[in-house]
Design a protein around this motif. Structure first.
Motif, mmCIF file in Angstrom:
data_model
loop_
_atom_site.group_PDB
_atom_site.id
_atom_site.type_symbol
_atom_site.label_atom_id
_atom_site.label_comp_id
_atom_site.label_asym_id
_atom_site.label_seq_id
_atom_site.Cartn_x
_atom_site.Cartn_y
_atom_site.Cartn_z
ATOM 1 N N THR A 141 18.951 30.837 26.495
ATOM 2 C CA THR A 141 19.645 29.630 26.941
ATOM 3 C C THR A 141 19.269 28.444 26.061
ATOM 4 O O THR A 141 20.133 27.657 25.646
ATOM 5 C CB THR A 141 19.295 29.321 28.412
ATOM 6 N N CYS A 142 17.990 28.338 25.743
ATOM 7 C CA CYS A 142 17.543 27.260 24.856
ATOM 8 C C CYS A 142 18.047 27.489 23.433
ATOM 9 O O CYS A 142 18.333 26.526 22.708
ATOM 10 C CB CYS A 142 16.016 27.159 24.886
ATOM 11 N N PHE A 143 18.157 28.736 23.037
ATOM 12 C CA PHE A 143 18.762 29.077 21.747
ATOM 13 C C PHE A 143 20.218 28.602 21.728
ATOM 14 O O PHE A 143 20.685 28.026 20.736
ATOM 15 C CB PHE A 143 18.680 30.587 21.552
ATOM 16 N N ALA A 144 20.923 28.813 22.825
ATOM 17 C CA ALA A 144 22.327 28.397 22.914
ATOM 18 C C ALA A 144 22.475 26.887 22.765
ATOM 19 O O ALA A 144 23.408 26.404 22.109
ATOM 20 C CB ALA A 144 22.931 28.858 24.241
ATOM 21 N N GLN A 145 21.540 26.109 23.346
ATOM 22 C CA GLN A 145 21.643 24.649 23.195
ATOM 23 C C GLN A 145 21.399 24.233 21.754
ATOM 24 O O GLN A 145 21.963 23.241 21.277
ATOM 25 C CB GLN A 145 20.685 23.916 24.149
ATOM 26 N N ALA A 146 20.568 25.015 21.030
ATOM 27 C CA ALA A 146 20.261 24.668 19.638
ATOM 28 C C ALA A 146 21.453 24.903 18.712
ATOM 29 O O ALA A 146 21.591 24.228 17.695
ATOM 30 C CB ALA A 146 19.058 25.469 19.151
ATOM 31 N N ILE A 147 22.319 25.860 19.065
ATOM 32 C CA ILE A 147 23.451 26.192 18.190
ATOM 33 C C ILE A 147 24.780 25.657 18.713
ATOM 34 O O ILE A 147 25.816 25.871 18.088
ATOM 35 C CB ILE A 147 23.563 27.717 17.993
ATOM 36 N N LEU A 148 24.755 24.954 19.836
ATOM 37 C CA LEU A 148 25.999 24.556 20.509
ATOM 38 C C LEU A 148 26.919 23.746 19.603
ATOM 39 O O LEU A 148 28.135 23.935 19.623
ATOM 40 C CB LEU A 148 25.658 23.769 21.775
ATOM 41 N N HIS A 149 26.364 22.865 18.785
ATOM 42 C CA HIS A 149 27.179 22.005 17.916
ATOM 43 C C HIS A 149 27.390 22.631 16.539
ATOM 44 O O HIS A 149 27.843 21.958 15.617
ATOM 45 C CB HIS A 149 26.531 20.628 17.782
ATOM 46 N N ASP A 150 27.077 23.922 16.409
ATOM 47 C CA ASP A 150 27.263 24.677 15.168
ATOM 48 C C ASP A 150 26.588 23.986 13.988
ATOM 49 O O ASP A 150 27.229 23.645 12.991
ATOM 50 C CB ASP A 150 28.759 24.868 14.873
ATOM 51 N N PRO A 151 25.266 23.780 14.071
ATOM 52 C CA PRO A 151 24.557 23.045 13.020
ATOM 53 C C PRO A 151 24.470 23.836 11.721
ATOM 54 O O PRO A 151 24.453 25.069 11.729
ATOM 55 C CB PRO A 151 23.165 22.842 13.621
ATOM 56 N N GLN A 152 24.361 23.120 10.614
ATOM 57 C CA GLN A 152 24.221 23.771 9.317
ATOM 58 C C GLN A 152 22.797 24.246 9.066
ATOM 59 O O GLN A 152 22.570 25.172 8.291
ATOM 60 C CB GLN A 152 24.648 22.799 8.210
ATOM 61 N N VAL A 153 21.836 23.574 9.704
ATOM 62 C CA VAL A 153 20.421 23.936 9.572
ATOM 63 C C VAL A 153 19.872 24.253 10.957
ATOM 64 O O VAL A 153 20.081 23.488 11.902
ATOM 65 C CB VAL A 153 19.608 22.797 8.928
ATOM 66 N N LEU A 154 19.191 25.387 11.073
ATOM 67 C CA LEU A 154 18.644 25.825 12.358
ATOM 68 C C LEU A 154 17.150 26.078 12.193
ATOM 69 O O LEU A 154 16.735 26.836 11.311
ATOM 70 C CB LEU A 154 19.349 27.103 12.818
ATOM 71 N N ILE A 155 16.347 25.428 13.030
ATOM 72 C CA ILE A 155 14.898 25.559 12.971
ATOM 73 C C ILE A 155 14.407 26.091 14.312
ATOM 74 O O ILE A 155 14.701 25.525 15.366
ATOM 75 C CB ILE A 155 14.229 24.210 12.646
ATOM 76 N N MET A 156 13.636 27.186 14.257
ATOM 77 C CA MET A 156 13.149 27.827 15.473
ATOM 78 C C MET A 156 11.643 28.032 15.383
ATOM 79 O O MET A 156 11.147 28.595 14.408
ATOM 80 C CB MET A 156 13.859 29.164 15.676
ATOM 81 N N ASP A 157 10.938 27.571 16.397
ATOM 82 C CA ASP A 157 9.482 27.670 16.437
ATOM 83 C C ASP A 157 9.095 28.788 17.406
ATOM 84 O O ASP A 157 9.295 28.670 18.612
ATOM 85 C CB ASP A 157 8.888 26.327 16.884
ATOM 86 N N GLU A 158 8.565 29.883 16.858
ATOM 87 C CA GLU A 158 8.151 31.058 17.638
ATOM 88 C C GLU A 158 9.279 31.547 18.567
ATOM 89 O O GLU A 158 9.112 31.629 19.789
ATOM 90 C CB GLU A 158 6.900 30.733 18.478
ATOM 91 N N PRO A 159 10.450 31.887 18.034
ATOM 92 C CA PRO A 159 11.605 32.213 18.890
ATOM 93 C C PRO A 159 11.463 33.492 19.697
ATOM 94 O O PRO A 159 12.152 33.651 20.709
ATOM 95 C CB PRO A 159 12.761 32.330 17.884
ATOM 96 N N THR A 160 10.601 34.427 19.276
ATOM 97 C CA THR A 160 10.480 35.693 20.020
ATOM 98 C C THR A 160 9.112 35.879 20.650
ATOM 99 O O THR A 160 8.829 36.952 21.201
ATOM 100 C CB THR A 160 10.771 36.899 19.097
ATOM 101 N N ASP A 161 8.255 34.875 20.579
ATOM 102 C CA ASP A 161 6.901 35.015 21.117
ATOM 103 C C ASP A 161 6.943 35.257 22.623
ATOM 104 O O ASP A 161 7.564 34.509 23.374
ATOM 105 C CB ASP A 161 6.099 33.742 20.819
#
Length: 240
Positions: A141-161
């Motif tokens: 769900t938090c991943f979805a908010q990060a990509i909602l506006h279709d950004p050109q740059v995506l930064i994820m901190d420990e996405p699968t921890d």
């Protein structure tokens, strides 16, 4: 698409990040690797504008994060470690709220929300409140908010921890599906992420870059050809 130039961060007399520089181009998935306390999260927070650098800067799609923070953040999607959300909201309501914050409304907001739910594979839980979801679905769900506006740059901190193997697989597949159109950074201490999704890796320790190259290049740095051995050689020298 992303340029990091001599970023430094000090907390009092402690220098957490000591002049880090690198670039990430469209189509690259960069693994930002390091042990706990290496300066990974601090670097990510400076790049995304959450904390100011002591020196240096970062440019996102040509926008300086210090001089033009709004322009930079329009091009940026950020999934922080332990990403926050409003757990009393349903997944759809939370993403609709994010869409409104991003400046979308009406049909445009619904289109962005529906697309994010589909990309993050949240259709089956879209009407559930976030506090009823498993950790994996909350992370998505938090991943979805990060990509909602279709950004050109995506930064994820420990996405699968902390995710189970099945949830890790799903998150990694989502990253792979978007990789061709974005510049992506994954900050992690989990070495298997490099083989799973990364085209390149930067190894950081004691606030400094120790290596930068493809997974194969990193393996070539030790006769064993094992990434975990190379990682230890690069990050444990001061502890021996």
């Amino acid at each position: 698409m992303l340029k990091v130039d001599n970023l430094k961060k000090s907390f009092g007399s402690f220098q957490a990040v000591k002049g880090i520089s690198f670039t990430v181009k469209k189509g690259e998935v960069l693994g930002f690797l390091g042990p706990n306390g290496a300066g990974k999260s601090t670097t990510m927070r400076m790049i995304t504008g959450f904390i100011p650098p002591t020196a240096g800067t970062a440019e996102i799609c040509g926008h300086d994060i210090i001089k033009d923070p709004v322009g930079a953040k329009r091009c940026l999607g950020y999934l922080p470690e332990n990403a926050p959300s409003y757990r009393s909201m349903t997944v759809t309501d939370f993403l609709s709220f994010i869409a409104n914050v991003r400046g979308f409304c009406g049909a445009a907001a619904k289109e962005k929300v529906d697309a994010a739910i589909e990309k993050a594979k949240l259709t089956t839980v879209a009407k559930q409140t976030i506090d009823t979801l498993s950790k994996g679905y909350r992370q998505r769900t938090c991943f979805a908010q990060a990509i909602l506006h279709d950004p050109q740059v995506l930064i994820m901190d420990e996405p699968t921890d902390g995710l189970d193997p099945n949830q890790k697989f799903v998150v990694r597949q989502m990253i792979k599906e978007m990789a061709a159109d974005k510049a992506i950074i994954i900050s992690t201490h989990i070495l298997e992420e490099v083989d799973a999704v990364c085209t390149r890796a930067v190894v950081i320790a004691q606030g400094e870059i120790k290596a930068d190259g493809t997974p194969d290049k990193l393996r070539s740095m030790d006769p064993s050809g094992k990434l975990d051995v190379v990682f230890r050689n690069l990050t444990m020298k001061e502890e021996r």
